[in-house]
Design a protein around this motif. Structure first.
Motif, mmCIF file in Angstrom:
data_model
loop_
_atom_site.group_PDB
_atom_site.id
_atom_site.type_symbol
_atom_site.label_atom_id
_atom_site.label_comp_id
_atom_site.label_asym_id
_atom_site.label_seq_id
_atom_site.Cartn_x
_atom_site.Cartn_y
_atom_site.Cartn_z
ATOM 1 N N UNK A 1 0.822 -1.209 0.000
ATOM 2 C CA UNK A 1 0.000 0.000 0.000
ATOM 3 C C UNK A 1 0.859 1.263 0.000
ATOM 4 N N UNK A 2 2.029 1.168 0.647
ATOM 5 C CA UNK A 2 2.919 2.333 0.706
ATOM 6 C C UNK A 2 3.764 2.462 -0.560
ATOM 7 N N UNK A 3 3.692 1.463 -1.440
ATOM 8 C CA UNK A 3 4.402 1.539 -2.706
ATOM 9 C C UNK A 3 5.717 0.777 -2.756
ATOM 10 N N UNK A 4 5.958 -0.057 -1.754
ATOM 11 C CA UNK A 4 7.196 -0.838 -1.769
ATOM 12 C C UNK A 4 6.956 -2.171 -2.453
ATOM 13 N N UNK A 5 7.949 -2.622 -3.216
ATOM 14 C CA UNK A 5 7.852 -3.969 -3.787
ATOM 15 C C UNK A 5 8.362 -4.963 -2.740
ATOM 16 N N UNK B 1 4.702 5.011 19.432
ATOM 17 C CA UNK B 1 3.503 5.218 18.602
ATOM 18 C C UNK B 1 2.937 3.854 18.232
ATOM 19 N N UNK B 2 1.600 3.757 18.202
ATOM 20 C CA UNK B 2 0.966 2.541 17.704
ATOM 21 C C UNK B 2 0.132 2.885 16.484
ATOM 22 N N UNK B 3 0.109 1.976 15.513
ATOM 23 C CA UNK B 3 -0.821 2.137 14.404
ATOM 24 C C UNK B 3 -2.206 1.718 14.892
ATOM 25 N N UNK B 4 -3.204 1.878 14.032
ATOM 26 C CA UNK B 4 -4.509 1.308 14.361
ATOM 27 C C UNK B 4 -4.373 -0.214 14.359
ATOM 28 N N UNK B 5 -5.379 -0.873 14.928
ATOM 29 C CA UNK B 5 -5.259 -2.314 15.128
ATOM 30 C C UNK B 5 -5.408 -3.095 13.817
ATOM 31 N N UNK B 6 -4.637 -4.170 13.690
ATOM 32 C CA UNK B 6 -4.807 -5.056 12.531
ATOM 33 C C UNK B 6 -5.342 -6.413 12.950
ATOM 34 N N UNK C 1 -2.481 3.110 5.257
ATOM 35 C CA UNK C 1 -2.337 1.838 4.545
ATOM 36 C C UNK C 1 -3.260 0.784 5.156
ATOM 37 N N UNK C 2 -3.304 0.716 6.512
ATOM 38 C CA UNK C 2 -4.149 -0.274 7.177
ATOM 39 C C UNK C 2 -5.623 -0.007 6.891
ATOM 40 N N UNK C 3 -6.009 1.285 6.857
ATOM 41 C CA UNK C 3 -7.390 1.630 6.536
ATOM 42 C C UNK C 3 -7.743 1.126 5.137
ATOM 43 N N UNK C 4 -6.777 1.287 4.218
ATOM 44 C CA UNK C 4 -6.979 0.810 2.844
ATOM 45 C C UNK C 4 -7.163 -0.699 2.813
ATOM 46 N N UNK C 5 -6.340 -1.415 3.590
ATOM 47 C CA UNK C 5 -6.403 -2.882 3.610
ATOM 48 C C UNK C 5 -7.725 -3.366 4.215
ATOM 49 N N UNK C 6 -8.246 -2.596 5.191
ATOM 50 C CA UNK C 6 -9.538 -2.956 5.778
ATOM 51 C C UNK C 6 -10.641 -2.725 4.761
ATOM 52 N N UNK C 7 -10.557 -1.580 4.077
ATOM 53 C CA UNK C 7 -11.618 -1.196 3.131
ATOM 54 C C UNK C 7 -11.701 -2.182 1.971
ATOM 55 N N UNK C 8 -10.564 -2.619 1.437
ATOM 56 C CA UNK C 8 -10.648 -3.489 0.253
ATOM 57 C C UNK C 8 -10.712 -4.975 0.626
ATOM 58 N N UNK C 9 -10.835 -5.272 1.927
ATOM 59 C CA UNK C 9 -11.067 -6.657 2.336
ATOM 60 C C UNK C 9 -9.818 -7.509 2.449
ATOM 61 N N UNK C 10 -8.640 -6.909 2.177
ATOM 62 C CA UNK C 10 -7.395 -7.691 2.241
ATOM 63 C C UNK C 10 -7.154 -8.238 3.638
ATOM 64 N N UNK C 11 -7.397 -7.388 4.645
ATOM 65 C CA UNK C 11 -7.101 -7.793 6.023
ATOM 66 C C UNK C 11 -7.969 -8.989 6.429
ATOM 67 N N UNK C 12 -9.261 -8.941 6.044
ATOM 68 C CA UNK C 12 -10.160 -10.059 6.348
ATOM 69 C C UNK C 12 -9.677 -11.336 5.666
ATOM 70 N N UNK C 13 -9.262 -11.169 4.416
ATOM 71 C CA UNK C 13 -8.816 -12.325 3.650
ATOM 72 C C UNK C 13 -7.585 -12.963 4.315
ATOM 73 N N UNK C 14 -6.621 -12.097 4.717
ATOM 74 C CA UNK C 14 -5.404 -12.622 5.357
ATOM 75 C C UNK C 14 -5.727 -13.292 6.694
ATOM 76 N N UNK C 15 -6.672 -12.688 7.434
ATOM 77 C CA UNK C 15 -7.045 -13.264 8.726
ATOM 78 C C UNK C 15 -7.608 -14.661 8.550
#
Lengths: 292, 315
Positions: free
Chosen positions: A91-95, A135-140, A263-277
Motif C-alpha cells: 500500500x505504501x508503494x514498496x515492492x 507510537x501505535x498504528x490502528x489495530x490489525x 495503509x491499514x485503513x486501505x487494507x480494511x476497506x478493500x477486504x485484504x485484512x479479512x482475507x489474510x485473517x
C-alpha cells in the motif's frame, strides 16, 4: 601552589566532562514537523521519515512463531503478520524486494531513542499506557486469550474460568496473558512465567504446570504442531469488554505513523485484512467461549 | 667444660643484669609517659597535620561533588533526558511496582540462603576429596575432578535450563516439580564447582610444615585436618568465598526462566506491561542493597587478612 593546582585540575575535569557531554548528543531528526503533513510525498518510498531511503525496514522478534510467521523466516511472506507487513508495504508503494526484515527483541522495542526499523510487528497489544512510550498504528487484529491443557489433565473437563482457579497456569513473559490470568481467572497460585512458548509447552508436558494461557491463534498453533495430546479448553475476552488489539509499533513521534494508518485503513476497506485473517488464522474462529 | 660453665654463668648473670636494667628503663619510661608534654614544635607539627588532613578531605569531597554535578548536569542537559527520565526514573511507576518486586525478591533471598548452605557443604566435600592422597580414593578423586571441569565450564543459565526442564522430563518418582527448587539445584551444581576450587586453593595454601607439626604433636590425621589445616584454609579463602556468594546472590535471577516470579521477572513483567523500564531500576536497587554490604564485608576481611600477613612477615 598545590591548592591552586588541585582547583585547576578539578575545574578542568569538570569542563572536559561538560564539553564531552555537550558534544555527544546526535543531531535530532526533524521528524515531528513532517508528521502532520502525511501527504503523498511523506508516504512514498522516498519519504524522509524512513529509516533507510527506498526501503521499508520491518522488525520482529526471533524466534518468530506460527501462525504469525512461518518457520522463523519473516521474509517469506507466509504467516499472518508477515503477510500483513507485506500488504502494508504494498500500500505504501514498496515492492517485495524493498522490504528488509530485522530482528528486534521485544524488551528493546520500546527503548527510547532512534529506532533501527520503520515499524515492528510482533503481536504487540496497544494500550494507552504503552502509547506513552511509543507510537501505535490502528489495530490489525483483535485477539482473545485461550486456555490449553493436556487431554489427560484433571482440568481437561473444565468449562468455566472458575474451574481453573486452583490450576498451575503458565504464561509467556511480556504478554498481556499474565494480567488476563490474574484478572479473569484469579488463580490461587502464582502463574509461572516463561521466556518462550516452547518453555511453556515443555513445562506443560513435564507436569510443572496444568494449563497454558496465551492468545488464541498461538494456542491453536501449539495444539496443532508442538504438543501431543493437547486440548484447547476455550477462549475468553480480556479487560472487561475492551478487546486486546494488536498494533504496529513505531518510534514515538514517527513521521510514518499516519502513513501506516492510512495503509491499514486501505487494507480494511478493500477486504485484504479479512482475507489474510481467514487465510492464516481461520482455525481460531470456533473455540468455545469460557465464561467466568 | 669448666670454661663453658663459667661462660654460661657469666651469661646468666649478664642476662639478669640486663633484665633488671630493662625493667628500670621501662618504669622510667612509664613515669616519663605520665608527665610527658609534647614540645611546642611537636604541637605545631600535629596541628599542621590535622589541618592538612581536614583540608584534604574537604578537597576530596568538593571534587567528588563537582564530578557528580558535572555528570548529572551532562545527563540532564542531553536532549533525550526527558524521555529517559520518564522511561527509567519514573517515580510513580517506581512506587507502584516496588512492592511486587520486593515480594519477588524475597524468593531470591530464600533461594540464596538455601543454596549457600548446600554449596558450602558440597564444595568442601569436593575440595577434600581432591586434596586427599589415599590411593583407594582415586575413582572418587577422578569423579570430583570431572565434576569441577564440567560444571565450572557450563554457563549457569544453561544448567538452569537443563536441570529445570530436563530433570522433570525424566518423570522419575520424587523429582521436585517446584521450579525454584529445580533452580536451586542448578545453582548448587554450578557454584559448588567454583567453591570447591576455592576451598582446594585454601587447603593447598596451608604450609605442609603445619601438618607435620600437628602430626608430630600426636594429633591424628582427622584431628590435624579439623583443628589445624581447615581453620587456616578457610580463613585464607574467606574473601574469595564471599565473592562467589555475591555472584550467587545475583545469579538467583537466572531461575526466572523456569517460571517462578522472582524480582527480575516481576520487574520484566511490569516493564513490558507499561513499556517503562523503571521497575528494572527497582530490582537493581534491591540487589545492590544486599550485595553492597556483602561486598564491604568482603573488603574488610581482605584488609584484615592482608594486615595479618604483613604483621606476620614483619616479625
Amino acid at each position: 601552589m598545590s591548592r591552586a593546582r588541585t582547583v585547576v585540575a578539578a575545574s578542568l575535569g569538570a569542563v572536559v566532562v561538560l564539553t564531552a557531554a555537550a558534544c555527544a548528543p546526535q543531531p535530532q531528526k526533524s521528524a515531528t514537523s513532517a508528521a502532520s503533513g502525511a501527504g503523498s510525498a511523506a508516504c512514498s518510498i522516498n519519504s524522509p521519515n524512513l529509516y533507510k531511503q527506498g526501503q521499508l525496514t520491518v522488525a520482529t522478534d526471533s524466534p518468530a512463531y506460527a501462525p504469525w510467521f512461518d518457520n522463523n523466516t519473516p521474509a517469506d511472506g507466509k504467516g499472518f503478520e508477515s503477510a500483513v507487513a507485506y500488504a502494508v508495504a504494498g500500500k505504501l508503494g514498496f515492492s517485495q524486494s524493498q522490504v528488509k526484515w530485522v530482528v528486534e527483541p521485544f524488551d528493546n522495542s520500546y527503548a527510547p531513542g532512534a529506532k533501527t526499523f520503520d515499524f515492528d510487528i510482533n503481536e504487540i497489544s496497544n494500550t494507552p499506557e504503552r502509547a506513552k512510550a511509543v507510537d501505535f498504528s490502528t489495530s490489525y487484529y483483535t485477539a482473545s486469550q485461550a486456555v490449553l491443557v493436556l487431554g489427560k489433565s484433571k482440568y481437561a473437563g473444565a468449562t468455566s474460568l472458575s474451574a481453573l482457579k486452583d490450576a498451575k497456569i503458565g504464561v509467556q513473559v511480556a504478554t498481556t496473558s499474565y494480567q488476563a490470568v490474574i484478572d479473569e481467572i484469579k488463580p490461587t497460585q502464582q502463574p509461572s512465567v516463561f521466556n518462550t512458548t516452547n518453555d511453556e509447552v515443555n513445562a506443560l508436558q513435564n507436569g510443572q504446570i496444568d494449563a497454558v494461557v496465551t492468545d488464541l491463534p498461538t494456542v491453536f498453533y501449539l495444539a496443532g504442531s508442538e504438543l501431543q495430546g493437547g486440548k484447547i479448553l476455550g477462549q475468553f475476552g480480556y479487560a472487561g469488554g475492551t478487546p486486546e488489539q494488536f498494533g504496529l509499533l513505531l518510534g514515538k513521534g514517527s513521521g510514518l505513523t499516519a502513513c501506516v494508518d492510512q495503509a491499514l485503513a486501505g487494507l480494511k476497506a478493500d477486504g485484504t485484512l479479512d482475507r489474510l485473517t481467514s487465510q492464516w488464522l481461520a482455525s481460531s474462529a470456533n473455540a468455545p467461549e469460557l465464561k467466568p | 667444660m669448666e670454661h663453658e660453665t663459667t661462660a654460661e654463668l657469666n651469661q646468666q648473670a649478664n642476662q639478669q643484669a640486663n633484665d633488671r636494667a630493662d625493667k628500670q628503663d621501662h618504669e622510667r619510661d612509664e613515669r616519663a609517659d605520665a608527665d610527658y608534654r609534647p614540645s611546642a614544635r611537636q604541637q605545631e607539627r600535629e596541628r599542621f597535620r590535622r589541618a592538612r588532613k581536614r583540608r584534604n578531605s574537604v578537597i576530596a569531597a568538593l571534587c567528588t561533588l563537582a564530578g557528580l554535578l558535572a555528570v548529572g548536569a551532562a545527563a540532564v542537559a542531553s536532549p533525550g533526558w526527558d524521555r529517559v527520565h520518564s522511561l527509567f526514573l519514573n517515580g510513580a511507576e517506581f512506587r507502584k511496582t516496588l512492592p511486587a518486586i520486593l515480594d519477588g525478591f524475597w524468593l531470591n533471598i530464600q533461594m540464596f540462603l538455601v543454596a549457600e548452605v548446600l554449596i558450602l557443604a558440597l564444595g568442601l566435600l569436593i575440595a577434600l576429596v581432591r586434596v586427599t592422597r589415599a590411593p583407594g580414593l582415586q575413582p572418587l578423586r577422578l569423579a570430583a575432578t570431572l565434576y569441577v571441569d564440567v560444571f565450572r565450564g557450563v554457563p549457569t543459565l544453561l544448567l538452569v535450563f537443563l536441570v529445570g526442564f530436563g530433570l522433570p522430563a525424566l518423570q522419575l518418582q520424587g523429582t521436585p516439580s517446584q521450579p525454584w527448587v529445580l533452580g536451586v539445584i542448578a545453582l548448587v551444581l554450578s557454584y559448588a564447582a567454583y567453591v570447591g576450587e576455592v576451598f582446594r586453593a585454601g587447603l593447598n595454601s596451608v604450609h605442609p610444615a603445619q601438618r607435620n607439626a600437628a602430626r608430630a604433636l600426636g594429633l591424628s590425621e582427622t584431628q590435624t585436618l579439623r583443628r589445624v589445616v581447615l581453620p587456616q584454609a578457610v580463613r585464607n579463602v574467606l574473601p574469595p568465598l564471599l565473592n562467589d556468594f555475591i555472584a550467587l546472590q545475583k545469579d538467583t535471577a537466572l531461575v526466572a526462566v523456569l517460571g517462578p516470579l522472582e524480582a527480575l521477572r516481576v520487574a520484566q513483567i511490569k516493564a513490558d506491561y507499561a513499556f517503562n523500564y523503571t521497575p528494572y531500576l527497582g530490582a537493581a536497587l534491591l540487589f545492590i542493597a544486599v550485595t553492597i554490604p556483602l561486598t564491604r564485608y568482603a573488603d574488610r576481611l581482605q584488609r584484615r587478612s592482608a594486615l595479618r600477613t604483613w604483621a606476620e612477615a614483619g616479625q
